[in-house]
Design an enzyme around this catalytic site. Structure first.
Site, PDB file in Angstrom:
ATOM      1  N   LYS A  97       0.857  -1.190   0.000  1.00  5.31           N
ATOM      2  CA  LYS A  97       0.000   0.000   0.000  1.00  5.31           C
ATOM      3  C   LYS A  97       0.893   1.241   0.000  1.00  5.31           C
ATOM      4  O   LYS A  97       1.882   1.291   0.730  1.00  5.31           O
ATOM      5  CB  LYS A  97      -0.896  -0.022   1.236  1.00  5.31           C
ATOM      6  CG  LYS A  97      -1.957   1.070   1.286  1.00  5.31           C
ATOM      7  CD  LYS A  97      -2.781   0.970   2.580  1.00  5.31           C
ATOM      8  CE  LYS A  97      -3.959   1.934   2.560  1.00  5.31           C
ATOM      9  NZ  LYS A  97      -4.773   1.834   3.818  1.00  5.31           N
TER      10      LYS A  97
ATOM     11  N   SER B  18      -9.720   1.868   2.832  1.00  2.00           N
ATOM     12  CA  SER B  18      -8.836   2.606   1.956  1.00  2.00           C
ATOM     13  C   SER B  18      -7.806   1.741   1.227  1.00  2.00           C
ATOM     14  O   SER B  18      -7.178   2.206   0.270  1.00  2.00           O
ATOM     15  CB  SER B  18      -8.082   3.654   2.784  1.00  2.00           C
ATOM     16  OG  SER B  18      -7.219   3.005   3.709  1.00  2.00           O
TER      17      SER B  18
ATOM     18  N   SER C 160     -10.128  -0.305   6.976  1.00  2.00           N
ATOM     19  CA  SER C 160      -9.466  -0.128   5.683  1.00  2.00           C
ATOM     20  C   SER C 160      -8.777  -1.363   5.114  1.00  2.00           C
ATOM     21  O   SER C 160      -8.363  -1.349   3.956  1.00  2.00           O
ATOM     22  CB  SER C 160      -8.456   1.015   5.765  1.00  2.00           C
ATOM     23  OG  SER C 160      -9.141   2.252   5.760  1.00  2.00           O
TER      24      SER C 160
END
Ligand SMILES: [Mg+2]
Ligand SMILES: [Zn+2]
Lengths: 95, 502, 491
Positions: C78, C158, C182
């Site tokens: 990420k 996210s 997330s």
């Protein structure tokens, strides 16, 4: 809880985010909506309830007083938008 | 004290005697100045409060900065145990309550020398609570000044506004260095008291070794909260004068600010609460532009840290290991050495001076030791611009010099010559006395010859003796001259009296 | 042999050690899958050269028989983890051009374990969102489509880029971060496994901060076992993170015994509150049945304060974010918009650098911390948080873990809720409580919605008991037999 444009402008100033009139108007609506939504917390009785300080059930760890970092000016200044003579440079500030 | 002050008493202290306070005579009557000080003392430590970067003074810009200090994304603070220990020791030294549970908060505001946009500080739960500091007033009395709190926080970086016409330069070497903010109660009543408070606080910090007290290098900085009121009335509106870096400026700024506020009020105006800067060139204070815009620091507990919980046994160990502090040492010097309080205060102001004095006084006449240290030694050090750690004369040798006087080897007058030589060469006094042949002449026969010679050389003065005994002094001088000052003065006097009187 | 990109991490690990294929071959397969997956916009930065170099080193170790735990395993990271020498954006315009001079603790551990970096994945700007549509680099597309409906769907957020990449076989596994859901919600939306460890289990050092008291890195993978393997490499005490737990890392893989007989599983009825979608409730019932069949004992429990969790979260997280994001000011790194004065520069830079959702949260956070409002909002929310933690503590007196749905719905279309922040926030209603209490929780794909989209079930455990969470998760995984594949597979 409703926030008018002036209140939003004040918060935006505190947060250092420049907003035009249209943005202020839109945000006063959105932020008011969110704040009204969180209002519901008030119904909950939290008398004498200690606020959560951390979920980590441990003591604050401490370091020894030894120099282990620094002396890396190029790495520190390497990402800066503007530097001069080994300093970060910003628009002049009047004290 | 500046002009226009007259000594008077009034106002309330937190303990001890009421303050000796200087009222200012304004156009409409007397005004009382109310002062509280916020001192930022740099914790003596190798590394920063929350990062491993160095703290040494005077390094090249941005060479003592870690990504933590520059607030790079994802960087996290880890506290320096030594800084916590120094804060606790300082609190103990100020007779303050140590809070076993304290919290680090974020104080949020934007400024280029504050990289994260917040300062890690302690707001509602500081590590040290109420304490006190004893002022030694000029009239020989003392007064307790309340300490409100002491908390740990990060220093900011340095902004240089004068290096470029359109730019401010930022050096983060100082950013993140550990500071102790020591806040006093509004107990001070004059610029003079503020000066005494600062000097005393500095002395205590230096005794503890928790701050080097170097104001030139910014290790000790002072914010003054100043207000004025009619004696006995409630506090007036205060102004905060920021970042004063010398005791003199603190006193000048307070004097100016007090007069400014009085003039303002007497002219029908009102003081408004604001942050001001002291312009040492002009000798005046002015509002700080960058602080004009109303700030809202939005304090909240730093979620990157946990509350700081201290182990009570650890605190007690630190308490037990505290050194003897100025007040205790002064009292002991008075009791143990029978010194006048004023002398004891001078000798204990610096830990090093007190240590030097104690070595000199060991097993000797303390008054003689005090006189030599405060007189000849201080004089010589001042002349050379040295501080006591760099004294060319070791205390043991000054002691030996005093011994030479005590056992009659040399006279007090010769001792001054020897001391001057010691300052030059650092030599042992005995060595100098022998090398220069300065031993006192106590051989009666030799002195009798010198006396006889002196009398023979000045028959007129001999004749005067009966009518005017003062000529004795003249003959003492002659004999000392003849013996290059080595003759034992007591012996010379006795022999002269005998021969002249006989 | 099936395509390399169809293998699970565990299978690939075995294949590499058995020399069925080389680390180079595996990495090349994923490099081309990553390229094929570009329509999903799952990656912000592809690090192909670095991937090949890392694979070569892994290959050499494997050849010497000195294999590290993750040698040759191509993963995605990420783009919230700082990676030394590789641009790190947090999907924000304000971090333009930022290249960290340091490596985050978690990714550093992964490279030391032999893993191979394929690239940095897309996300909601500063991880603020539940749809991965607030990225400065454009929205992430979910590889799944509704049956008979080709509208692009959100991947959740996210960590949507990581979820989409793993689901589309463009990465063997990925790291994510979870603040209020997330990792778990995008895992549920993309039909993969996502685990949020206990707060303090994985170091936050070097991870761009959103809400420091909630942020926690974790693994995203195609199976519970893969998640366990990845977590083992990511976890561990870090003295550079004051909130990192000084605990040893258990053998998570060994916890996957499949045996949950006698385990007491709490079913918080409060989650069934006001109008849960029928298909979600049905899936939940199914999950309870599976666990009962496996010998566990479902126990109804009450978490009275939980219904206030979401609002408390949407005060605490923005408050911390407003402070954490103050460092993006155009002085030290990233974007600077020139201004006549310092204030101009600050305000123009932050106005241009932050997207709409980040602005909203920074402003809300600034407001709830500001003079006069702190007690009514932030302090109150932190008190509520204490009560929520107490609720869980009481529940764990009676049960060993909790079972809930992961999200109130399946993936929605890109653009939905775009102009209704609160509706968007409701996505986190089931994931936020565990976040506020710092508890470990996993999302496991358990079934499909009526229109053919994956739905996940969440298992919440005691603090630092990821083992039970993984064990129960794997039992669900076996029972669910979730073999459905997204409509788009890149490799
Ligand atoms: Mg202050
Ligand atoms: Zn301060």
């Amino acid at each position: 809880m409703a926030l008018n444009k002036e209140e939003v402008a004040h918060i935006a100033k505190l947060a250092r985010i420049r907003l035009n009139d249209a943005e202020l108007a839109a945000l006063s609506g959105e932020l008011s909506h969110i704040l009204t939504w969180v209002e519901e917390l008030r119904e909950l009785d939290t008398e004498n309830v200690p606020p959560m300080t951390s979920v980590a059930a441990m003591r604050l760890p401490m370091r020894e007083d030894i120099v282990t970092d620094g002396d890396c000016r190029d790495a520190i200044l390497g990402n800066a938008p503007q530097t001069a003579k080994g300093f970060f440079a910003v628009p002049k500030v009047v004290e | 004290m500046g002009p226009g002050f007259r000594r008077d008493s009034g106002g309330e202290g937190v303990g001890g005697r009421p303050p000796v306070s200087a009222l200012i005579e304004g156009r409409t009557g007397a005004w009382e100045v109310v002062i509280g000080l916020e001192v930022h003392a740099q914790v003596t430590a190798e590394a920063k409060l929350f990062s491993g970067a160095a703290t040494a003074f005077g390094a090249e810009p941005n060479t003592q900065v870690s990504p933590v200090d520059a607030a790079f994304p994802g960087m996290l603070p880890v506290i320096n145990r030594h800084c916590v220990e120094q804060a606790v020791r300082t609190g103990l030294g100020l007779g303050a309550r140590i809070n076993l549970h304290s919290v680090f908060d974020r104080k949020n505001y934007f400024y280029p020398d504050l990289p994260p946009g917040y300062q890690i500080s302690q707001y509602q739960q500081p590590i040290v609570g109420q304490g006190r500091l004893v002022l030694d007033l000029p009239d020989g009395t003392t007064r307790e000044i309340g300490i409100t709190r002491l908390h740990l926080e990060q220093d900011a970086g340095k902004s240089l506004h004068d290096q470029h016409p359109g730019l401010t330069y930022v050096d983060l070497n100082r950013a993140g260095i550990g500071l102790m903010e020591i806040v006093s109660e509004p107990d001070l009543r004059s610029a003079g008291e503020a000066g005494l408070y600062l000097r005393k606080l500095r002395s205590i910090l230096r005794y503890l070794g928790t701050c080097d007290g170097n104001m030139e290098e910014g290790s000790l900085r002072c914010d003054c909260n100043v207000s004025v009121r009619r004696p006995g009335e409630p506090y007036g509106t205060r102004c905060e004068i920021k970042n004063l870096n010398s005791v003199r400026f603190v006193m000048q700024a307070i004097d100016y600010e007090a007069r400014r506020q009085i003039a303002l009020i007497e002219a029908g105006g009102a003081v408004m609460q604001e942050t001001r800067l002291y312009d040492s060139g002009r000798g005046e204070t002015r509002p700080m532009r960058s602080k004009e815009e109303a700030h809202d620091y939005r304090y909240f507990p730093d979620p990157d840290l946990l509350p700081l919980d201290l182990d009570p046994e650890w605190v007690e160990r630190l308490r037990a290991e505290l050194p003897e502090l100025p007040d205790a040492k002064k009292a002991r010097f008075v009791a143990e050495f029978g010194l006048p309080p004023a002398d004891a205060e001078v000798l204990t102001a610096e830990r090093a001076t007190a240590g030097y004095f104690e070595k000199v006084a060991a097993g000797r006449d303390p008054k003689a030791a005090a006189n030599w240290v405060m007189g000849d030694l201080f004089g010589a050090l001042n002349a050379m611009g040295l501080d006591i750690e760099a004294a060319p004369v070791a205390p043991e040798r000054l002691g030996a010099l005093i011994d030479l006087i005590a056992d009659g080897t040399i006279s007090g007058r010769i001792a001054k010559t020897v001391f001057a030589e010691m300052i030059e060469t650092g030599e042992a006094p005995e060595a100098i006395v022998d090398r220069k042949g300065l031993r006192q002449m106590s051989d009666q026969g030799a002195i009798e010859k010198a006396v006889a010679a002196a009398l023979a050389a000045h028959p007129a003065q001999v004749a005067q003796y009966q009518s005017n005994p003062k000529v004795l002094g003249f003959f003492v001088g002659q004999v000392m001259k003849a013996t290059q000052g080595k003759a034992n003065p007591a012996l010379v006097n006795r022999l002269l009296r005998e021969t002249l009187g006989g | 042999m099936s395509r390399l990109t169809d293998l699970t991490l565990a299978e690939a690990r075995a294949g590499l050690r058995a020399r069925d294929f080389s680390a180079g071959e595996l990495t090349e397969a994923y490099v081309s899958a990553m390229a094929a997956a570009r329509p999903l916009n799952a990656f912000i930065t592809e690090t192909v050269d670095r991937a090949r170099a890392m694979a070569a080193e892994a290959a050499a170790r494997l050849a010497r028989g000195e294999a590290l735990p993750l040698d040759g395993i191509p993963i995605a990271v990420k783009d919230l983890f700082c990676t030394k020498g590789v641009p790190t954006t947090a999907a924000s315009h304000i971090l333009d051009g930022f290249t960290p001079p340091y490596e985050s603790t978690v990714t550093d551990k992964l490279w030391r374990a032999g893993a191979v970096l394929l690239g940095k994945t897309n996300l909601d700007e500063f991880a603020m969102g539940s749809s991965s549509t607030t990225s400065h680099y454009g929205p992430v597309e979910n590889p799944w489509r509704r049956a008979g409906d080709n509208r692009p769907l959100v991947a959740g957020g996210s960590s949507g880029g990581s979820a989409a990449a793993v689901a589309a076989h463009a990465a063997l596994a990925a790291t994510g971060t979870d603040t209020g859901g997330s990792i778990r919600q995008p895992a549920s939306f993309c039909g993969i496994v996502g685990l949020k460890p206990t707060y303090g289990r994985c170091s936050r050092w070097g991870v761009v901060a959103f809400a420091s008291s909630l942020d926690q890195p974790g693994p995203m993978a195609r199976s519970v076992r893969d998640a366990a393997i990845l977590l083992a490499a990511m976890a561990g005490h870090d003295k550079r993170d004051s909130t990192s737990a000084p605990l040893p890392v258990p053998d998570f893989e060994a916890a996957l015994s499949g045996d949950i007989r006698g385990l007491r599983v709490g079913i918080p009825k409060v989650y069934r509150a006001d109008g849960m979608a029928a298909e979600i409730e049905a899936l939940w019932r199914q999950g309870i049945a599976w666990l009962r069949e496996a010998g566990a004992e479902p126990v109804e429990i009450s978490l009275p304060t939980t219904r206030h969790a979401l609002t408390a979260y949407y005060i605490i997280a923005p408050a911390e974010a407003s402070s954490n994001l103050a460092r993006y000011d155009g002085v030290k790194f990233g974007l600077r918009v020139p201004g006549d004065s310092l204030e101009d520069m600050y305000e123009e830079t932050r106005a241009a650098g932050f997207g709409a959702e980040v602005r909203r949260r920074v402003l809300i956070g600034t407001y709830v911390l500001s003079a006069g409002y702190y007690d009514a909002y932030y302090l109150k929310a932190q008190q509520v948080r204490t009560l929520i933690a107490r609720d869980f503590a009481a529940a764990f007196e009676k049960v060993d873990c909790l079972l809930t749905p992961t999200a109130p719905s399946a993936a929605f279309a890109i653009g939905d809720h775009a102009n209704d922040p609160v509706a968007m926030y409701l996505n986190d209603v089931f994931t936020v409580p565990a976040s506020l209490a710092g508890l470990p929780a996993i999302s496991v794909p358990a079934g499909l919605s009526q229109d053919g989209l994956p739905l996940g079930l969440q298992v919440i455990g005691r603090a630092f008991d990821e083992e039970t969470v993984l064990r129960v998760g794997e039992v669900l995984e076996r029972a669910a037999q979730f073999t459905h594949r997204p409509s788009f597979i890149a490799g």
